[in-house]
Design an enzyme around this catalytic site. Structure first.
Site, PDB file in Angstrom:
ATOM      1  NE  ARG A  27      -4.060  -1.530   2.161  1.00  0.00           N
ATOM      2  CZ  ARG A  27      -5.151  -0.789   1.997  1.00  0.00           C
ATOM      3  NH1 ARG A  27      -5.096   0.505   2.134  1.00  0.00           N
ATOM      4  NH2 ARG A  27      -6.300  -1.343   1.719  1.00  0.00           N
ATOM      5  N   GLY A  99      -5.515   8.076   3.957  1.00  0.00           N
ATOM      6  CA  GLY A  99      -6.507   8.929   3.312  1.00  0.00           C
ATOM      7  C   GLY A  99      -6.012  10.356   3.253  1.00  0.00           C
ATOM      8  CD  GLU A 478      -2.153  -3.859 -18.310  1.00  0.00           C
ATOM      9  OE1 GLU A 478      -2.569  -2.711 -18.134  1.00  0.00           O
ATOM     10  OE2 GLU A 478      -1.735  -4.575 -17.378  1.00  0.00           O
ATOM     11  CG  HIS A 501      -4.087  10.260 -38.012  1.00  0.00           C
ATOM     12  ND1 HIS A 501      -4.567  10.910 -39.114  1.00  0.00           N
ATOM     13  CD2 HIS A 501      -4.530   8.977 -38.122  1.00  0.00           C
ATOM     14  CE1 HIS A 501      -5.296  10.084 -39.848  1.00  0.00           C
ATOM     15  NE2 HIS A 501      -5.277   8.894 -39.260  1.00  0.00           N
ATOM     16  CE  LYS A 601      -1.922  -5.271  -6.432  1.00  0.00           C
ATOM     17  NZ  LYS A 601      -1.657  -5.161  -7.864  1.00  0.00           N
TER      18      LYS A 601
HETATM   19  C1  F6R Z   1      -1.159  -1.026 -12.907  1.00  0.00           C
HETATM   20  C2  F6R Z   1      -2.110  -1.061 -11.822  1.00  0.00           C
HETATM   21  C3  F6R Z   1      -3.015   0.095 -11.637  1.00  0.00           C
HETATM   22  C4  F6R Z   1      -4.389  -0.351 -11.131  1.00  0.00           C
HETATM   23  C5  F6R Z   1      -5.260   0.867 -10.804  1.00  0.00           C
HETATM   24  C6  F6R Z   1      -6.652   0.468 -10.388  1.00  0.00           C
HETATM   25  O1  F6R Z   1      -0.398  -2.179 -12.974  1.00  0.00           O
HETATM   26  O2  F6R Z   1      -2.152  -1.997 -11.059  1.00  0.00           O
HETATM   27  O3  F6R Z   1      -3.142   0.854 -12.805  1.00  0.00           O
HETATM   28  O4  F6R Z   1      -4.994  -1.143 -12.109  1.00  0.00           O
HETATM   29  O5  F6R Z   1      -4.656   1.603  -9.784  1.00  0.00           O
HETATM   30  O6  F6R Z   1      -6.610  -0.311  -9.233  1.00  0.00           O
HETATM   31  P1  F6R Z   1      -7.840  -1.201  -8.812  1.00  0.00           P
HETATM   32  O7  F6R Z   1      -7.977  -2.266  -9.853  1.00  0.00           O
HETATM   33  O8  F6R Z   1      -7.478  -1.745  -7.471  1.00  0.00           O
HETATM   34  O9  F6R Z   1      -9.039  -0.315  -8.787  1.00  0.00           O
END
Ligand code: F6R
Length: 606
Positions: A27, A99, A478, A501, A601
């Site tokens: 996190r 937060g 991606e 373009h 994450k």
């Molecule tokens: C990239 C990645 C982020 C998440 C994004 C959304 O590898 O992991 O772009 O996809 O922060 O996170 P979630 O899916 O938890 O809403």
């Protein structure tokens, strides 16, 4: 976005807090800290950088006590310094926070005027100081903390600890998740159940606005309005909290390589015996849906973008896809007949959650596709569809992406089933192809060495372009996101047809172009765009199948040959080379694969 933990224990708490923080480090990892109460005395230790720095500090400067709180930080307000690290302390109060306190400037002004001084640049310090002020004014610890919580705007999960009180913790949640763990004569708080897994699997999730007064022998939860709240205790499955690298060097590698087995398991949750799609929980009858609005962030957004092609093509269902941070403030009109679909691995992404709440009284139904069934997004949906990816620790999403694609493809097939746009045989065929996918993915894993060799060359580049068309366009996006987030190489993706373009001006021999193009219905068009790149001295790394490689010819810089799969399931296969390319490029560059700089994450702030 920041992990928080708290323990009222019966043993020395510092090592327990550090272990819980290790499980929350995904996190945020800008700094970490713990505070304990020992013989009534509140003290803390904090260190900049990864958690290991805090562990080292605790060896030389230990912290005793059986009550404590801890924090791993993803910096928002104030640089990642020791002063700005949590827990924040003011007089007898220590607090950890996940937060953003949006009205912290007003509170700062008010506290400064009252003679309280600040030593950090954080928003959180105002929480500690305001609580101190309320205690100075004569309130009890509980009343002081509650009065503070009532004054806070923004999103927060908070845990308070107090000098002189080794059997009291206060926890509060608004916008950011918080779980209470039940132990034997002990009580715990954590940002998620994973943090608490070594301690307990009996969890109570706080609801929006809840605040809890915790002692070793009692848990009292109140709503924001002060009423006593009865929140259910759940027993969490042990496997959903397992966090280990399984012999791999990085979590990301483990998570890439476990995709065949994870997908195979996930598939089983959505298929009926007669090879029809069966949704867990309430049914969605897509024949009554006129329009689908899909909203997500980052990788989850690219999963939605891929699904748009599926829903439109297979089910002839109009789809709008948007990035949550844009959607939520645009106030888009939601017309009657709209189902709103939110995709999120964590289920806690602040923008996606806000977009969901915007749709709540406007859309016919709120559906979510999540990896964490207890998450806020899941709980606030009419129907939450789990992706069954298991815990994803690597900050760069891999298996969650393919599992999101899996569920979204199931939904698109279900929509085609309900709307009669595919015959039952065609649906059975597609499901048969999906059933074969884990085996094909498994076989494709041996491209790892070819991709590692290609990545070695890619790792010398400053910029990389990705191209794709149709279903491969979201995959190109991606691929570029994966590469930039873990290797720090600048990467951009374009729809192949857009190249001329503008972006074609970037092409020269120093900018490799990764072209994702199985020999599908659009292959010839993509190959023309690839020729345009090569005609300008561009170096093409082509990811295709054997038929595609043969047509593309020998002038391509490097070719990676994937197994041949039907067009409809190609995104699930081509995610693999995109992931492995990024992984090996980052490994070649020696960057921190699992915890890339500046990222976290679970993005619980805007
Ligand atoms: C990239 C990645 C982020 C998440 C994004 C959304 O590898 O992991 O772009 O996809 O922060 O996170 P979630 O899916 O938890 O809403």
């Amino acid at each position: 976005m920041c992990g928080i933990v708290g323990v009222l224990g019966t043993h020395e708490v510092a090592p327990i807090l550090v272990e819980a923080l290790r499980r929350l480090e995904y996190r945020g990892y800008d700094s970490a800290g713990i505070a304990t109460v020992n013989n009534g005395h509140l003290d803390r230790r904090r260190a900049v950088g990864k958690l290991v720095n805090l562990s080292d500090l605790l060896v030389h400067d230990p912290l005793a006590g059986k009550s404590g709180i801890g924090h791993t930080r993803w910096a928002t307000h104030g640089a990642p310094t020791t002063d700005n690290a949590h827990p924040h302390k003011a007089g007898p109060v220590a607090v950890v926070h996940n937060g953003i306190i949006e009205n912290f400037r007003d509170l700062r002004t008010e506290l400064s005027a009252a003679g309280y001084s600040f030593v950090t640049e954080t928003d959180t310090e105002t929480v500690a100081l305001l609580t101190q002020k309320h205690i100075d004014e004569g309130l009890s610890h509980v009343d002081a903390a509650f009065k503070t919580i009532d004054r806070l705007d923004g999103a927060f999960a908070l845990v308070f600890l107090f000098d002189g009180q080794d059997d009291l913790m206060i926890a509060a949640r608004k916008g950011s998740p918080l779980a209470i763990g039940h132990g034997d004569g002990e009580v715990y708080v954590g940002s998620d159940a994973i943090a608490l897994a070594p301690l307990t699997n009996e969890i109570t999730y706080l609801e929006e606005g809840d605040r809890a007064v915790l002692t070793r022998s009692s848990i009292e939860i109140r709503t924001a309005k002060g009423a006593l709240a009865n929140r259910e205790m759940k027993t969490i499955q042990v496997e959903s909290t397992q966090v280990d690298k399984g012999g791999y060097k990085h979590f990301m590698a483990k998570e890439i390589f476990e995709q065949p087995s994870v997908l195979s398991n996930a598939l089983g949750h959505y298929l009926g015996e007669d090879d029809t799609v069966v949704l867990p929980g309430d049914n969605v009858d897509f024949s009554k849906v006129d329009r689908l609005t899909m909203v997500a962030c980052g990788t989850a957004y690219y999963a939605c973008f891929t699904a748009k092609y599926w829903f439109e093509k297979l089910a002839r269902l109009p789809v709008e896809v948007d990035i949550a941070s844009e959607f939520r403030y645009r106030e888009p009109p939601i017309v009657k007949g709209t189902t709103a679909l939110f995709v999120s691995q964590s289920g806690e992404t602040a923008d996606t959650l806000a977009a969901l709440r915007y749709c709540k009284d406007k859309a016919d139904r709120i559906v979510s596709v999540v990896n964490v069934p207890e998450s806020s997004i899941a709980r606030e949906s009419d129907l939450a569809l789990p992706i069954h990816a298991g815990v994803e620790v690597g900050v760069a999403s891999t298996k969650a992406f393919t599992c999101q694609l899996n569920v979204l493809l199931m939904l698109a097939l279900k929509a085609a089933q309900d709307r009669g746009t595919m015959t039952p045989d065609a649906i059975r065929d597609a499901i048969g192809q999906l059933r074969a996918l884990p085996g094909i993915l498994n076989a494709a894993m041996d491209r790892d060495r070819t991709l590692a060799a290609a990545a070695l060359k890619l790792s010398e580049s400053r910029d990389v372009l990705f191209l794709g068309r149709g279903l491969m366009y979201p995959l190109a996006l991606e691929g570029a996101l994966k590469l930039k987030e873990i290797s720090y190489i600048h990467a951009e993706a374009y729809a192949s047809g857009e190249l001329k373009h503008g972006p074609i001006a970037l092409i020269d021999k120093t900018v490799p172009v990764v072209v994702m193009a199985p020999k599908d219905s659009l292959f010839d068009k993509t190959v023309s765009n690839m020729q345009e790149v090569m005609a300008r001295g561009g170096k093409v790394l082509l990811i295709t199948d054997a038929a595609g490689a043969e047509i593309a010819g020998p002038d391509v810089w490097q070719t990676v040959i994937m197994p041949k799969v039907p067009e409809i399931i190609s995104p699930l296969l081509y995610a693999l080379p995109a992931q492995l390319l990024a992984y090996h490029t980052a490994a070649a560059k020696g960057t921190d694969v699992d915890q890339p700089r500046n990222l976290a994450k679970s993005v619980t702030v805007e």
